[in-house]
Design a protein around this motif. Structure first.
Motif, mmCIF file in Angstrom:
data_model
loop_
_atom_site.group_PDB
_atom_site.id
_atom_site.type_symbol
_atom_site.label_atom_id
_atom_site.label_comp_id
_atom_site.label_asym_id
_atom_site.label_seq_id
_atom_site.Cartn_x
_atom_site.Cartn_y
_atom_site.Cartn_z
ATOM 1 N N GLN A 203 -7.142 30.623 41.004
ATOM 2 C CA GLN A 203 -6.585 29.721 40.244
ATOM 3 C C GLN A 203 -6.238 30.142 38.854
ATOM 4 O O GLN A 203 -5.269 29.767 38.069
ATOM 5 N N SER A 204 -6.876 31.304 38.273
ATOM 6 C CA SER A 204 -6.976 31.757 37.212
ATOM 7 C C SER A 204 -5.569 32.103 36.473
ATOM 8 O O SER A 204 -5.349 31.757 35.530
ATOM 9 N N ALA A 205 -4.784 32.630 37.196
ATOM 10 C CA ALA A 205 -3.307 32.956 36.796
ATOM 11 C C ALA A 205 -2.429 31.672 36.446
ATOM 12 O O ALA A 205 -1.458 31.690 35.578
ATOM 13 N N TYR A 206 -2.986 30.440 37.159
ATOM 14 C CA TYR A 206 -2.076 29.313 36.805
ATOM 15 C C TYR A 206 -2.783 28.392 35.780
ATOM 16 O O TYR A 206 -2.168 27.442 35.284
ATOM 17 N N THR A 207 -4.020 28.669 35.389
ATOM 18 C CA THR A 207 -4.723 27.899 34.333
ATOM 19 C C THR A 207 -4.072 28.043 33.118
ATOM 20 O O THR A 207 -3.790 28.879 32.424
ATOM 21 N N ILE A 208 -4.075 26.830 32.569
ATOM 22 C CA ILE A 208 -3.539 26.548 31.097
ATOM 23 C C ILE A 208 -4.793 26.064 29.995
ATOM 24 O O ILE A 208 -4.981 25.133 30.210
#
Length: 318
Positions: A203-208
């Protein structure tokens, strides 16, 4: 495999549908795979009729039907505001589901859940001491309420001790594909190709990061200060002094809220900014590296691959 899927008032429609559709397609496409497993899916619920989050009526079987299942699946609650979610999972309405989850765990039956559904598992106490994931932006609330869970919000799917958890909202698709993959990797690949979906390991690429930081005033102040000094060498002592707390308080606040160290959080902010610049400018890697505080582009390239799973050129291409 006998699969029981819990449905209840306010269940997340897309999550429920994703699980049902992926398993139904796996059954249909299994004819193309030698000795492929099949999944016999039954929806169970606490009442003869329940209303989904979008207002659709579903007539499930009684919860007792899940006692013979090989796998219990818990889709998410449609309202993912932390306060409303915690009220739901801790309230009387969810007690029959919590009891079922506890009894299912005692029997040693596999359990799976995604997104906000993981709160129901944690509330039932079956995730204590177990590695799990949940939707990334609910992770501060999850950590605050369930400190005994070994939460890793960066992962999309985590299987630990017979319990499989998955990340945000459409992580239900990843969860369902993980269920299929456990029975047949070849069939999971076939289903993914027919449905044109990719399994996402992280999920790292989507985390804000800024969204997570807002859960705590100290972390929010640290995030704002860091963004203002992103191109500079960042000292934790200077950061703590600037926002009026001790280094120890800063360390503990970031760890409690984000589940990581302040240094790692700074790296996350730098990666987020670098990814944005790669997508929106034609600047060189040398220029972007300096803009986000790295002297050598190689350091940035390495971190980009580790955190996003993509190369710099891949991010620029998007």
């Amino acid at each position: 495999m006998q699969v029981a899927v819990i449905v209840y008032d306010g269940v997340f429609d897309s999550g429920l549908a994703a699980i049902l559709d992926v398993l139904q397609n796996a059954n249909a496409l299994g004819e193309q795979i030698h000795q492929a497993p099949t999944w016999d899916v039954t929806m169970v619920g606490p009442a003869p009729q329940v209303r989904t989050g979008a207002g659709l009526l579903v007539a499930p079987q009684p919860l007792e039907q899940a006692r013979t299942a090989d796998l219990l699946v818990v889709p998410a609650f449609a309202n993912s505001q932390p306060a409303a979610l915690i009220d739901h999972v801790g309230g009387d309405a969810s007690l029959p589901m919590r009891d079922l989850i506890v009894q299912t765990r005692k029997r040693g039956t596999a359990i799976a859940s995604a997104c906000a559904g993981t709160f129901l598992l944690a509330e039932a106490g079956i995730l204590d001491g177990v590695r799990a994931t949940t939707t990334w932006w609910l992770s501060p609330a999850f950590r605050g309420r369930y400190p005994q869970v070994e939460l890793d919000h960066t992962q999309m799917v985590v299987t630990s001790d017979g319990i499989t958890t998955a990340g945000a909202a459409f992580g239900h698709i990843d969860l369902a594909l993980a269920i299929v993959r456990a029975g047949s990797p070849a069939l999971a690949d076939l289903v993914a190709r027919y449905l044109v979906v990719d399994e996402r390991p992280s999920q790292s690429a989507y985390t804000i990061p800024s969204a997570m930081a807002q859960s705590d005033p100290t972390v929010a102040a640290f995030e704002r200060w860091t963004r203002e000094h992103l191109a500079e060498p960042i000292s934790m002592a200077d950061a703590a002094k600037a926002i009026g707390v001790s280094e120890r308080t800063l360390q503990r606040s970031v760890q409690r809220t984000i589940g990581t160290s302040p240094i790692r959080f700074v790296q996350d902010l730098r990666i987020e900014r670098a990814s944005h610049l790669l997508r929106t400018t034609d600047w060189s890697m040398e220029t972007i590296s300096r803009k986000v505080g790295y002297e050598h582009p190689h350091t940035l390239r390495t971190l980009l691959r580790e955190r996003t799973g993509k190369t710099a050129s891949g991010l620029r291409g998007r």
